[in-house]
Design a protein around this motif. Structure first.
Motif, mmCIF file in Angstrom:
data_model
loop_
_atom_site.group_PDB
_atom_site.id
_atom_site.type_symbol
_atom_site.label_atom_id
_atom_site.label_comp_id
_atom_site.label_asym_id
_atom_site.label_seq_id
_atom_site.Cartn_x
_atom_site.Cartn_y
_atom_site.Cartn_z
ATOM 1 N N HIS A 104 -32.639 -38.111 2.002
ATOM 2 C CA HIS A 104 -33.071 -36.527 1.408
ATOM 3 C C HIS A 104 -32.391 -36.252 0.185
ATOM 4 C CE1 HIS A 104 -35.991 -36.764 5.562
ATOM 5 N NE2 HIS A 104 -34.779 -37.241 6.002
ATOM 6 N N PHE A 105 -32.866 -35.921 -0.248
ATOM 7 C CA PHE A 105 -32.132 -35.540 -1.351
ATOM 8 C C PHE A 105 -32.700 -34.064 -2.140
ATOM 9 C CE2 PHE A 105 -30.797 -39.414 -3.886
ATOM 10 C CZ PHE A 105 -30.743 -40.880 -3.308
ATOM 11 N N GLY A 106 -30.797 -33.418 -2.267
ATOM 12 C CA GLY A 106 -30.917 -32.064 -2.997
ATOM 13 C C GLY A 106 -31.145 -32.151 -4.931
ATOM 14 N N ASN A 107 -31.224 -30.871 -5.261
ATOM 15 C CA ASN A 107 -31.649 -30.928 -6.320
ATOM 16 C C ASN A 107 -31.617 -31.280 -7.426
ATOM 17 O OD1 ASN A 107 -34.355 -30.039 -5.334
ATOM 18 N ND2 ASN A 107 -34.085 -27.787 -5.678
ATOM 19 N N GLY A 108 -29.993 -32.129 -7.133
ATOM 20 C CA GLY A 108 -28.883 -32.492 -8.756
ATOM 21 C C GLY A 108 -28.086 -31.507 -9.401
#
Lengths: 114, 115
Positions: A104-108
């Motif tokens: 699950h990724f953050g928005n970068g």
């Protein structure tokens, strides 16, 4: 529910300056944590991962380092930035209990080294 | 070590047309396969995943993917593309026999949708 926060969203830094990107996860305990870098037109390159506090594994030799001072906090650092450190940095978490759970990724963070 | 190949760097389709994005993986055992989508300047969102069982998996936003072991492929499909589907799509593979438990990503396919 679980959430992941990354900051800052964008950063412009001169060559030779230090770097600190932070990532925190909420709503889960003992997550696996990851830092990926995405260069323009290329896929995602795994930089670091951590399976617990103080446990850091590096995937590629480079100018960057990572730390995990708390269970749900993951920090990407550099003492002196290089032009080649420019890119899009993504933090991600994964449930630790199974191999097949997704990331699950953050928005970068968009980092530009000038 | 596992690897992922997305042969198409850039694809353009008309709105309402069908879509297929290709993904080939290399891994000795049964892989765990994922498709993610990334809008410009954003993180990656999980579309769907395959672990075992039915080889045709359904995902969000009307996407589906089919696992074909004989071809080492996991192609993503959508019967009718919407303008909002324009984004970059990443295929990823995970493995059960590596301690790092990370995913290996392909280089991505950028999708453009023409009106």
């Amino acid at each position: 529910s679980q959430t992941i926060h990354q900051w800052p969203a964008t950063l412009v830094q001169p060559v030779g300056s230090p770097l600190s990107l932070e990532c925190t996860v909420e709503g889960t305990s003992n997550p696996n944590l990851y830092w990926y870098r995405q260069a323009a037109g290329r896929g995602l390159q795994l930089l670091f991962y951590s399976v617990g506090i103080g446990q850091i594994s590096s995937e590629v030799p480079q100018n960057l380092s990572a730390s995990r001072p708390q269970d749900r906090q993951f920090i990407l650092s550099s003492k002196k930035l290089l032009l080649s450190d420019s890119g899009f940095y993504l933090c991600a978490w994964k449930a630790p209990s199974s191999y097949n759970s997704p990331l699950h990724f953050g928005n970068g963070t968009r980092l530009t080294v000038t | 070590a596992q690897s992922v190949t997305q042969p198409d760097i850039h694809i353009t389709v008309s709105e309402g047309a069908s879509l297929e994005l290709r993904c080939n993986y290399s891994y000795g055992a049964t892989p765990y396969l994922f498709w993610y989508v990334q809008s410009p300047g954003q993180g990656l969102q999980l579309l769907l995943k395959y672990f075992s069982g039915d080889t045709l998996v359904q995902g969000i936003k009307g996407f589906e993917a089919e696992f074909k072991r004989s071809q080492s492929s996991f192609n993503l499909r959508k019967p009718s593309v919407h303008w909002s589907d324009a984004a970059e799509y990443f295929c990823a593979v995970g493995a059960s026999d590596t301690g790092r438990r990370a995913l290996t990503f392909g280089s991505g396919t950028r999708l453009q949708v023409q009106p």
